[in-house]
Design an enzyme around this catalytic site. Structure first.
Site, PDB file in Angstrom:
ATOM      1  N   GLY A  48       0.811  -1.207   0.000  1.00 16.11           N
ATOM      2  CA  GLY A  48       0.000   0.000   0.000  1.00 16.11           C
ATOM      3  C   GLY A  48       0.844   1.256   0.000  1.00 16.11           C
ATOM      4  N   ASP A 254       4.619  -2.690  -7.758  1.00 17.79           N
ATOM      5  CA  ASP A 254       3.968  -1.562  -7.102  1.00 17.79           C
ATOM      6  C   ASP A 254       4.112  -0.287  -7.924  1.00 17.79           C
ATOM      7  OD1 ASP A 254       3.175  -3.166  -4.980  1.00 17.79           O
ATOM      8  OD2 ASP A 254       5.004  -2.772  -3.840  1.00 17.79           O
TER       9      ASP A 254
END
Length: 318
Positions: A48, A254
């Protein structure tokens, strides 16, 4: 790549923040084997947090919703996010340790990762401020390193507000239909695609077919081969990745996902195969740029680097 209004894309990220403990080694150990490493580094990470930093560096106004522990790692993680320009008002501090990822990287840039969730496992309840952050965003970006109830609640708020939901289904696990019904764009690698679809891996085409029975749009990353896309309107395409000398692929996925969310938000929902192709190429350029440097969050490229590799690879302006 610019949005039609010229405004910065607004991205809300619900996800994990970990401190990565990274060892480089000539080869990855087999079960029961001990190998000598060559170097060690501590690098702020977590899927995240990495994707939030990737989106911010790619030009988005990004807000992060997550949790860290009451330890030195938590302070490092908060400072790294804030230093990258990420809004951290939604980052909680909870009792106990922060999340940690143990990462080994070999001489061919392959890696293995073991994650201890720590504070990330406490992100089960979201509040009114989080709902406002998600409602104000163009795209909600989520992963699976935090409890599913938080992802489900965030997705429901996003759907109600007209915010596009991009779910990176990593780490891979079977997902309930109630969550998949909230997803606008599913981002998976080939292994994750097979787990979510519940079918054997192999050729991407059958995996895409199976996933389209669950979600309306799928982006499948193919490593050094690039990425594939399919949607329920019948669009199918693949884009190649830039050719690079990879140093460390840890953060490449990511970087790809964060940049894809920005491209998607700036296009305000790509409505043609050409626009989807441009978004995927830009995301592939971000992933490749990241893989040319060691580390995860420390290797995430900025917008100028992504644009430069995009032009070099695909022969056009982003």
């Amino acid at each position: 790549m610019a949005g039609p209004t010229g405004d910065a894309a607004r991205i809300a990220v619900v996800g994990s923040a970990n401190l990565d403990l990274v060892v480089t080694t000539p080869q990855l150990p087999r079960p029961g084997e001990t190998v000598l490493g060559e170097g060690f580094a501590t690098v702020p990470g977590g899927k995240g947090a990495n994707q939030a930093v990737a989106a911010a560096r790619a030009g988005a106004a990004c807000a992060f919703i997550g949790a860290v522990g009451q330890d030195d790692f938590g302070r490092v993680l908060r400072d790294r996010l804030a230093g990258a320009g990420v809004d951290v008002r939604g980052l909680r501090e909870v009792p106990g340790p922060s999340g940690v990822a143990l990462i080994a990287v070999d001489g061919t840039a392959e890696n293995f990762i073991v994650v201890a969730p720590g504070a990330n496992g406490e992100l089960s309840e979201l509040d009114d401020a989080d709902q406002g952050t998600i409602a104000a965003a163009d795209v909600l970006l989520a992963q699976l390193e935090v409890p599913l109830p938080a992802v489900f609640r965030a997705g429901g708020w996003a759907r109600a507000a007209g915010t596009t939901v991009v779910l990176n289904a990593a780490p891979a696990r079977p997902l309930p239909a109630e969550l998949l019904d909230l997803v606008d764009v599913l981002v998976v690698n080939e292994h994750e695609a097979a787990v979510v679809a519940g079918v054997p891996g192999g050729d991407p085409a059958p995996l895409l077919d199976a996933l389209l029975s669950l979600v309306p749009r799928v982006v499948m990353t193919l490593g050094a081969r690039g990425a594939a896309y399919a949607d329920r309107q019948g669009v199918r395409l693949e884009v190649p990745a830039p050719r690079i000398d990879a140093v460390d692929t840890t953060g490449a996925g990511d970087a790809f996902t964060g940049a894809l969310a920005v491209a998607w938000a700036e296009r305000r929902e790509p409505d043609s195969a050409d626009e989807v192709t441009a978004a995927l190429r830009w995301a592939c350029a971000a992933g490749a740029a990241c893989a040319q440097r060691p580390g995860a969050s420390t290797a995430l490229p900025d917008r100028a680097e992504i644009d430069a590799l995009y032009r070099t690879t695909y022969g056009m302006s982003a």
